[in-house]
Design an enzyme around this catalytic site. Structure first.
Site, PDB file in Angstrom:
ATOM      1  N   ASP A  53       0.893  -1.146   0.059  1.00 40.26           N
ATOM      2  CA  ASP A  53      -0.095   0.119  -0.010  1.00 40.26           C
ATOM      3  C   ASP A  53       0.866   1.276   0.069  1.00 40.26           C
ATOM      4  OD1 ASP A  53      -2.251  -1.523   0.179  1.00 40.26           O
ATOM      5  OD2 ASP A  53      -2.746  -1.060   2.167  1.00 40.26           O
ATOM      6  N   LYS A  75      -3.924   2.917  -2.741  1.00 44.81           N
ATOM      7  CA  LYS A  75      -5.079   3.680  -3.105  1.00 44.81           C
ATOM      8  C   LYS A  75      -4.831   5.165  -2.778  1.00 44.81           C
ATOM      9  CE  LYS A  75      -7.869  -0.348  -2.729  1.00 44.81           C
ATOM     10  NZ  LYS A  75      -6.927  -1.066  -2.172  1.00 44.81           N
ATOM     11  N   MET A 190     -10.293   7.624   8.746  1.00 43.48           N
ATOM     12  CA  MET A 190     -10.638   8.453   7.476  1.00 43.48           C
ATOM     13  C   MET A 190     -11.648   9.437   7.517  1.00 43.48           C
ATOM     14  SD  MET A 190     -10.732   4.706   5.362  1.00 43.48           S
ATOM     15  CE  MET A 190     -11.666   3.828   6.811  1.00 43.48           C
TER      16      MET A 190
HETATM   17  N1  SAH Z   1      -5.316  -0.576   8.365  1.00 47.97           N
HETATM   18  C1  SAH Z   1      -5.239   0.691   8.710  1.00 47.97           C
HETATM   19  C2  SAH Z   1      -6.174   1.794   8.715  1.00 47.97           C
HETATM   20  C3  SAH Z   1      -6.241   2.012   6.950  1.00 47.97           C
HETATM   21  S1  SAH Z   1      -7.413   2.929   6.814  1.00 47.97           S
HETATM   22  C4  SAH Z   1      -4.735   0.487  10.409  1.00 47.97           C
HETATM   23  O1  SAH Z   1      -4.848  -0.356  10.997  1.00 47.97           O
HETATM   24  O2  SAH Z   1      -4.166   1.662  10.837  1.00 47.97           O
HETATM   25  C5  SAH Z   1      -6.709   4.549   6.575  1.00 47.97           C
HETATM   26  C6  SAH Z   1      -6.833   5.589   7.478  1.00 47.97           C
HETATM   27  O3  SAH Z   1      -6.031   5.040   8.721  1.00 47.97           O
HETATM   28  C7  SAH Z   1      -6.462   7.008   7.385  1.00 47.97           C
HETATM   29  O4  SAH Z   1      -7.368   7.613   6.646  1.00 47.97           O
HETATM   30  C8  SAH Z   1      -6.097   7.483   8.651  1.00 47.97           C
HETATM   31  O5  SAH Z   1      -7.684   7.536   9.307  1.00 47.97           O
HETATM   32  C9  SAH Z   1      -5.617   6.095   9.624  1.00 47.97           C
HETATM   33  N2  SAH Z   1      -4.241   6.203   9.501  1.00 47.97           N
HETATM   34  C10 SAH Z   1      -3.392   5.389   8.922  1.00 47.97           C
HETATM   35  N3  SAH Z   1      -2.006   5.752   9.320  1.00 47.97           N
HETATM   36  C11 SAH Z   1      -2.126   6.826   9.995  1.00 47.97           C
HETATM   37  C12 SAH Z   1      -1.321   7.639  10.856  1.00 47.97           C
HETATM   38  N4  SAH Z   1       0.072   7.413  10.644  1.00 47.97           N
HETATM   39  N5  SAH Z   1      -1.799   8.530  11.629  1.00 47.97           N
HETATM   40  C13 SAH Z   1      -3.165   8.820  11.477  1.00 47.97           C
HETATM   41  N6  SAH Z   1      -3.986   8.170  10.933  1.00 47.97           N
HETATM   42  C14 SAH Z   1      -3.584   7.069  10.184  1.00 47.97           C
END
Ligand code: SAH
Length: 517
Positions: A53, A75, A190
């Site tokens: 990703d 994406k 998100m």
């Molecule tokens: N599978 C991932 C989430 C994917 S959805 C997990 O478990 O963390 C993508 C969303 O994750 C982003 O829109 C944001 O809301 C959050 N996200 C991912 N990385 C982040 C980070 N380093 N800091 C803050 N939010 C994050």
């Protein structure tokens, strides 16, 4: 420092590298490479193919096999490298070819990561798979912001919610009244774009407008930013701070605990970008200390050390080592290469048994100690002039003395010794040449707050590496007077000079400068 108990990484339960024909749904954590699991690193290091990703930690793929196929299927908002269905087809295809595949996702693969869908597709296709959980952003970003998602006094439950869905949508999959009434912390992924409506919805459904809330952007990355406000005021505060995706939104009284618990942003170098110009092999200690102090570190190796221990000169020196009355070493590199040259010819530390051994500074003395030799002389200041001063006590008149060092070093030491009647052999063990800094590092260095110089050669080659375009706002930190005068010659005088001329002294000087600005 006590030695590590074992040099091996911890054994993982599932054990072993990636197996042929198997798909691994792997979480890479929220961004800080240090939060990647041992299992994820083991699989990345052994997989035939890696489908990854966008939101994976910097350098996450650095340990992949040189011949591994790396496929970007991310994406980005508005831009899709590969559709979800195609990604799944690809996973099945590669596995059926009998190759091992890591499907690497940000955070945890089963938390808003579509890992569940992929697992179902793989099961239907009869492809074996394994799931490797990761540290999810919803817990990690608050933790790095100093917000515990649960707390004995404030929150006995926590809910992970997607904020992706437009809250005004007629048939919402999200039960806003139920969420508003949820007795605990709400963590939204998100959700930044929809934040104004999310906040409105929660308040309309009964959440107190004054309830604490927070937004954490790029959690666990060096540039992490956090905003804390009331539920009502959060959208305004986020807009004002210009917080954007990826961000975690958090609603609940635990958000107020940040004031007491916040730790990351309190580090002395938080928010500062520091360039390390040392050779790659030497940079890691300084770089990791700087990171631990909160700095964003750009490793820009301006120099590289080229060993020159295959020369006839070095061979003769090693054979005659036992005859020297005094052996002077002027860098840790010199020590390491001297011992390498010795080992190649069947000698060990005992070859130095007859000599007085002098080290220019504590780093060089440490390198000697690691080889079983305690330096007899270490001057108070790590420069040649100070070493000359400390060698006054040693009788060198008419005696053979070795100065083993870099090819292009200054002649202060050998000249002073020769003046006192010593028979001085200056033997170059290595040459310092221009490093191989990545273009990306050169670009990042433009915005630096500090550039550190640990020798004259780092200054000279830095000038070449950036083609004379020095970072406009950076403060230049020099390890000592010799390096400072090189910086002045280059037209970029040092802003800060260490009073102790070793990497720790340089760090101390940088820290006190940062504290005063
Ligand atoms: N599978 C991932 C989430 C994917 S959805 C997990 O478990 O963390 C993508 C969303 O994750 C982003 O829109 C944001 O809301 C959050 N996200 C991912 N990385 C982040 C980070 N380093 N800091 C803050 N939010 C994050």
């Amino acid at each position: 420092m006590s030695p590590p108990r074992s040099t091996d990484a911890p054994q993982t339960e599932s054990g072993g590298g990636a197996r042929p024909g198997v798909v691994y749904l792997v979480g890479a954590g929220p961004g800080d490479p240090g939060l990647m699991t041992a299992r994820s690193l083991e699989l990345i290091a052994t997989a035939d193919a890696i489908l990854h990703d966008r939101l994976i930690p910097a350098g996450a793929l650095a340990g992949a096999r040189a011949d591994a196929e790396l496929i970007y299927v991310g994406k980005a908002p508005g831009r899709v490298a590969m559709e979800q269905a195609d990604t799944e087809v690809e996973l099945v295809r590669i596995a059926r070819e009998g190759r091992s595949v890591v499907r690497l996702k940000g955070g945890d693969p089963f938390v808003f990561g579509r890992g569940g869908e992929e697992a179902e597709t793989l099961r239907e296709a009869g492809v074996e798979f394994e799931v490797v959980p990761g540290v999810t952003a919803g817990i990690a970003a608050p933790a790095y912001a100093g917000i515990p998602v649960t707390h004995r006094d404030d929150a006995s439950a926590v809910a992970f919610v997607t904020g992706h869905e437009d809250p005004d949508k007629e048939e919402s999959a999200i039960d806003w009244p139920a969420l508003a009434a949820f007795p605990g912390t709400l963590v939204l992924y998100m959700g930044v774009k929809n934040l104004p409506r999310i906040s409105e919805r929660l308040i309309a459904a009964g959440r107190a407008p004054s309830d604490p809330a927070a937004a954490i952007e790029r959690g666990t990355h060096p540039g992490q930013r956090t905003v804390v406000a009331t539920t009502e005021a959060l959208p305004g505060a986020v807009a004002e701070a210009g917080i954007g995706a990826p961000a975690i939104l958090l609603f609940g009284p635990v958000a107020a605990r940040r004031e007491a618990i916040g730790w990351l942003e309190r580090r002395p170098l938080h928010g500062r970008t520091v360039v390390v110009t040392r050779a790659r092999a030497q940079a890691s200690g300084l770089a990791s200390t700087l990171r631990a102090l909160g700095a964003e570190v750009v490793e820009l190796p301006a120099i590289r050390v080229e060993p020159r221990i295959d020369s006839a000169e070095v061979a003769a020196m090693v054979e005659g080592l036992h005859a020297y009355a005094l052996v002077c070493l002027t860098s840790p590199n010199g020590v390491d290469l001297l011992f390498e040259a010795m080992a190649e010819r069947g000698f060990d530390a005992r070859a130095l048994a007859n000599a007085t051994v002098a080290a220019i500074g504590p780093g060089t003395a440490r390198a000697l100690r690691a080889r079983g030799v305690i330096a007899d002389i270490v001057p108070p200041r790590s420069i040649a002039e100070s070493l000359v001063e400390s060698l006054r006590e040693v009788d060198v008149e008419g005696r053979p003395v070795l100065v083993a060092r870099a090819a292009e070093a200054r002649d202060v030491l050998p000249e002073a010794l020769a003046e006192r009647g010593a028979q001085v052999d200056v033997v170059p063990l290595y040459e310092t040449v221009r490093g191989d800094a990545a273009e990306e590092a050169v670009a990042r260095a433009r915005d630096a707050d500090y550039v550190t110089f640990t020798s004259s050669s780092t200054a000279r080659y830095f000038d070449e590496t950036v083609a004379g375009e020095w970072p406009p706002a950076a403060r230049l930190v020099s390890i000592g007077p010799v390096t400072s005068s090189t910086l002045s010659e280059l037209g970029h005088p040092a802003d800060v000079e260490a009073s102790r001329h070793d990497p720790d002294g340089l760090l101390e000087a940088l820290l006190s400068d940062a504290a005063s600005r």
